[in-house]
Design a protein around this motif. Structure first.
Motif, PDB file in Angstrom:
ATOM      1  N   THR A 106       0.870  -1.174   0.000  1.00  0.00           N
ATOM      2  CA  THR A 106       0.000   0.000   0.000  1.00  0.00           C
ATOM      3  C   THR A 106       0.907   1.224   0.000  1.00  0.00           C
ATOM      4  OG1 THR A 106      -0.117   0.324   2.398  1.00  0.00           O
ATOM      5  CG2 THR A 106      -1.653  -1.278   1.439  1.00  0.00           C
ATOM      6  N   ASN A 107       0.306   2.384   0.101  1.00  0.00           N
ATOM      7  CA  ASN A 107       1.121   3.585   0.211  1.00  0.00           C
ATOM      8  C   ASN A 107       1.641   3.765   1.640  1.00  0.00           C
ATOM      9  OD1 ASN A 107      -1.428   4.090   1.203  1.00  0.00           O
ATOM     10  ND2 ASN A 107      -1.560   6.152   0.367  1.00  0.00           N
ATOM     11  N   LYS A 108       1.317   2.831   2.549  1.00  0.00           N
ATOM     12  CA  LYS A 108       1.744   2.911   3.950  1.00  0.00           C
ATOM     13  C   LYS A 108       2.651   1.766   4.389  1.00  0.00           C
ATOM     14  CE  LYS A 108      -0.856   6.497   4.303  1.00  0.00           C
ATOM     15  NZ  LYS A 108      -0.262   7.797   4.178  1.00  0.00           N
ATOM     16  N   TYR A 109       2.599   0.608   3.705  1.00  0.00           N
ATOM     17  CA  TYR A 109       3.441  -0.536   4.062  1.00  0.00           C
ATOM     18  C   TYR A 109       3.608  -1.496   2.888  1.00  0.00           C
ATOM     19  CZ  TYR A 109      -0.777  -3.425   4.509  1.00  0.00           C
ATOM     20  OH  TYR A 109      -1.932  -4.111   4.260  1.00  0.00           O
ATOM     21  N   VAL A 110       4.623  -2.366   3.006  1.00  0.00           N
ATOM     22  CA  VAL A 110       4.855  -3.475   2.078  1.00  0.00           C
ATOM     23  C   VAL A 110       4.967  -4.733   2.920  1.00  0.00           C
ATOM     24  CG1 VAL A 110       6.458  -4.473   0.406  1.00  0.00           C
ATOM     25  CG2 VAL A 110       6.053  -2.018   0.407  1.00  0.00           C
ATOM     26  N   ALA A 111       4.283  -5.820   2.503  1.00  0.00           N
ATOM     27  CA  ALA A 111       4.269  -7.034   3.318  1.00  0.00           C
ATOM     28  C   ALA A 111       4.415  -8.284   2.459  1.00  0.00           C
ATOM     29  CB  ALA A 111       2.966  -7.116   4.119  1.00  0.00           C
ATOM     30  N   PRO A 112       5.517  -9.028   2.617  1.00  0.00           N
ATOM     31  CA  PRO A 112       5.570 -10.370   2.030  1.00  0.00           C
ATOM     32  C   PRO A 112       4.622 -11.269   2.824  1.00  0.00           C
ATOM     33  CG  PRO A 112       7.571  -9.898   3.255  1.00  0.00           C
ATOM     34  CD  PRO A 112       6.742  -8.668   3.301  1.00  0.00           C
ATOM     35  N   LYS A 113       4.060 -12.293   2.174  1.00  0.00           N
ATOM     36  CA  LYS A 113       3.086 -13.134   2.878  1.00  0.00           C
ATOM     37  C   LYS A 113       3.141 -14.567   2.378  1.00  0.00           C
ATOM     38  CE  LYS A 113      -0.609 -11.821  -0.245  1.00  0.00           C
ATOM     39  NZ  LYS A 113      -1.942 -11.308  -0.404  1.00  0.00           N
ATOM     40  N   ILE A 114       2.583 -15.455   3.197  1.00  0.00           N
ATOM     41  CA  ILE A 114       2.479 -16.871   2.865  1.00  0.00           C
ATOM     42  C   ILE A 114       1.158 -17.366   3.456  1.00  0.00           C
ATOM     43  CG2 ILE A 114       3.733 -17.665   4.909  1.00  0.00           C
ATOM     44  CD1 ILE A 114       5.028 -19.792   3.031  1.00  0.00           C
ATOM     45  N   GLY A 115       0.554 -18.365   2.811  1.00  0.00           N
ATOM     46  CA  GLY A 115      -0.714 -18.860   3.331  1.00  0.00           C
ATOM     47  C   GLY A 115      -1.244 -20.015   2.514  1.00  0.00           C
ATOM     48  N   VAL A 116      -2.547 -20.256   2.657  1.00  0.00           N
ATOM     49  CA  VAL A 116      -3.227 -21.323   1.930  1.00  0.00           C
ATOM     50  C   VAL A 116      -4.522 -20.781   1.339  1.00  0.00           C
ATOM     51  CG1 VAL A 116      -2.276 -23.230   3.300  1.00  0.00           C
ATOM     52  CG2 VAL A 116      -4.403 -22.148   4.008  1.00  0.00           C
ATOM     53  N   THR A 117      -4.974 -21.453   0.274  1.00  0.00           N
ATOM     54  CA  THR A 117      -6.251 -21.109  -0.322  1.00  0.00           C
ATOM     55  C   THR A 117      -7.018 -22.384  -0.628  1.00  0.00           C
ATOM     56  OG1 THR A 117      -7.371 -19.872  -2.073  1.00  0.00           O
ATOM     57  CG2 THR A 117      -5.324 -20.993  -2.676  1.00  0.00           C
ATOM     58  N   LEU A 118      -8.309 -22.325  -0.510  1.00  0.00           N
ATOM     59  CA  LEU A 118      -9.192 -23.431  -0.820  1.00  0.00           C
ATOM     60  C   LEU A 118      -9.832 -23.136  -2.169  1.00  0.00           C
ATOM     61  CD1 LEU A 118     -10.348 -26.085   0.262  1.00  0.00           C
ATOM     62  CD2 LEU A 118     -12.163 -24.757   1.330  1.00  0.00           C
ATOM     63  N   PHE A 119      -9.483 -23.922  -3.187  1.00  0.00           N
ATOM     64  CA  PHE A 119      -9.969 -23.768  -4.561  1.00  0.00           C
ATOM     65  C   PHE A 119      -9.622 -22.407  -5.164  1.00  0.00           C
ATOM     66  CE2 PHE A 119     -13.022 -26.803  -2.684  1.00  0.00           C
ATOM     67  CZ  PHE A 119     -12.759 -27.879  -3.496  1.00  0.00           C
ATOM     68  N   GLY A 120      -8.699 -21.656  -4.586  1.00  0.00           N
ATOM     69  CA  GLY A 120      -8.381 -20.315  -5.067  1.00  0.00           C
ATOM     70  C   GLY A 120      -9.460 -19.307  -4.748  1.00  0.00           C
ATOM     71  N   ILE A 121     -10.439 -19.715  -3.954  1.00  0.00           N
ATOM     72  CA  ILE A 121     -11.572 -18.843  -3.646  1.00  0.00           C
ATOM     73  C   ILE A 121     -11.493 -18.278  -2.233  1.00  0.00           C
ATOM     74  CG2 ILE A 121     -14.080 -18.813  -3.340  1.00  0.00           C
ATOM     75  CD1 ILE A 121     -14.266 -20.674  -5.731  1.00  0.00           C
ATOM     76  N   LEU A 122     -11.121 -19.078  -1.270  1.00  0.00           N
ATOM     77  CA  LEU A 122     -11.052 -18.647   0.128  1.00  0.00           C
ATOM     78  C   LEU A 122      -9.591 -18.653   0.581  1.00  0.00           C
ATOM     79  CD1 LEU A 122     -12.963 -17.874   2.417  1.00  0.00           C
ATOM     80  CD2 LEU A 122     -13.022 -20.257   3.082  1.00  0.00           C
ATOM     81  N   ASP A 123      -9.029 -17.478   0.843  1.00  0.00           N
ATOM     82  CA  ASP A 123      -7.609 -17.340   1.183  1.00  0.00           C
ATOM     83  C   ASP A 123      -7.423 -16.994   2.653  1.00  0.00           C
ATOM     84  OD1 ASP A 123      -7.375 -17.457  -1.566  1.00  0.00           O
ATOM     85  OD2 ASP A 123      -6.653 -15.401  -1.796  1.00  0.00           O
ATOM     86  N   LEU A 124      -6.382 -17.568   3.251  1.00  0.00           N
ATOM     87  CA  LEU A 124      -5.927 -17.179   4.583  1.00  0.00           C
ATOM     88  C   LEU A 124      -4.420 -17.017   4.495  1.00  0.00           C
ATOM     89  CD1 LEU A 124      -6.425 -16.633   7.564  1.00  0.00           C
ATOM     90  CD2 LEU A 124      -6.172 -19.082   7.981  1.00  0.00           C
ATOM     91  N   THR A 125      -3.936 -15.790   4.667  1.00  0.00           N
ATOM     92  CA  THR A 125      -2.504 -15.517   4.550  1.00  0.00           C
ATOM     93  C   THR A 125      -2.021 -14.711   5.737  1.00  0.00           C
ATOM     94  OG1 THR A 125      -2.859 -13.494   3.269  1.00  0.00           O
ATOM     95  CG2 THR A 125      -2.534 -15.532   2.023  1.00  0.00           C
ATOM     96  N   GLY A 126      -0.738 -14.793   5.981  1.00  0.00           N
ATOM     97  CA  GLY A 126      -0.106 -14.008   7.035  1.00  0.00           C
ATOM     98  C   GLY A 126       1.280 -13.592   6.598  1.00  0.00           C
ATOM     99  N   GLY A 127       1.757 -12.534   7.195  1.00  0.00           N
ATOM    100  CA  GLY A 127       3.080 -12.043   6.864  1.00  0.00           C
ATOM    101  C   GLY A 127       3.518 -10.976   7.848  1.00  0.00           C
ATOM    102  N   TYR A 128       4.504 -10.211   7.444  1.00  0.00           N
ATOM    103  CA  TYR A 128       5.029  -9.136   8.280  1.00  0.00           C
ATOM    104  C   TYR A 128       5.134  -7.883   7.427  1.00  0.00           C
ATOM    105  CZ  TYR A 128       7.734  -6.658  11.752  1.00  0.00           C
ATOM    106  OH  TYR A 128       8.144  -5.732  12.682  1.00  0.00           O
ATOM    107  N   ALA A 129       4.558  -6.791   7.916  1.00  0.00           N
ATOM    108  CA  ALA A 129       4.544  -5.542   7.166  1.00  0.00           C
ATOM    109  C   ALA A 129       5.711  -4.640   7.568  1.00  0.00           C
ATOM    110  CB  ALA A 129       3.233  -4.806   7.392  1.00  0.00           C
TER     111      ALA A 129
END
Length: 161
Positions: A106-129
């Motif tokens: 965003t214009n306020k932070y950058v965050a690499p992330k990792i997570g899982v998705t179910l069918f590419g429709i429901l995502d749950l990700t986490g990372g550090y900003a």
């Protein structure tokens, strides 16, 4: 602000170089979700999904994060790039979930992330900003959690037929 532009340029060049090497199909999706970044934000936007086969899928997205910071309503534009991975061969059931590796900015932070998705429709990700600037006097850094619903526009079109 310069770091944000450099990151977006690098991500764009990376994904464009991938897409020029092979023929990919593109699918459009609307997204709604929840993001925690030192506080709660609602998210509304869209994504483009690119795939040649279902082992590796690329997604590019743009959305708006909306929330209240220090009792002031705030909106942050967000860009993201994800790679969805699942290398199970010839077993469709295993392709119901994918590992997500990506980044958002965003214009306020950058965050690499990792997570899982179910069918590419429901995502749950986490990372550090990592902060770029403050939002209404609050620094956007630390734990970043996203819960997103990706709705294919084909599905929406079929509902209203």
């Amino acid at each position: 602000m310069m770091n944000f532009r450099v990151a977006i340029t690098i991500l764009s060049v990376f994904f464009l170089s991938i897409f020029t090497q092979a023929q990919y199909t593109m699918h459009k999706m609307l997204t709604v979700g929840y993001t925690y970044q030192n506080q709660s934000f609602g998210e509304v936007g869209g994504k483009l999904l690119f795939l040649k086969n279902d082992d590796v899928i690329y997604r590019l997205g743009a959305s708006a994060l909306m929330g209240s910071t220090h009792s002031e309503f705030a909106i942050m534009p967000k860009l993201q790039a994800d790679v969805l991975l699942n290398f199970q061969k010839d077993v469709d059931f295993y392709h119901s979930y994918y590992l997500i590796i990506g980044a958002e900015g965003t214009n306020k932070y950058v965050a690499p992330k990792i997570g899982v998705t179910l069918f590419g429709i429901l995502d749950l990700t986490g990372g550090y900003a990592f902060p770029i600037s403050n939002l209404n006097g609050k620094e956007m850094k630390g734990l970043n959690v996203n819960f997103t619903l990706n709705i294919p526009t084909v599905f929406i079109h079929d509902i209203f037929k």
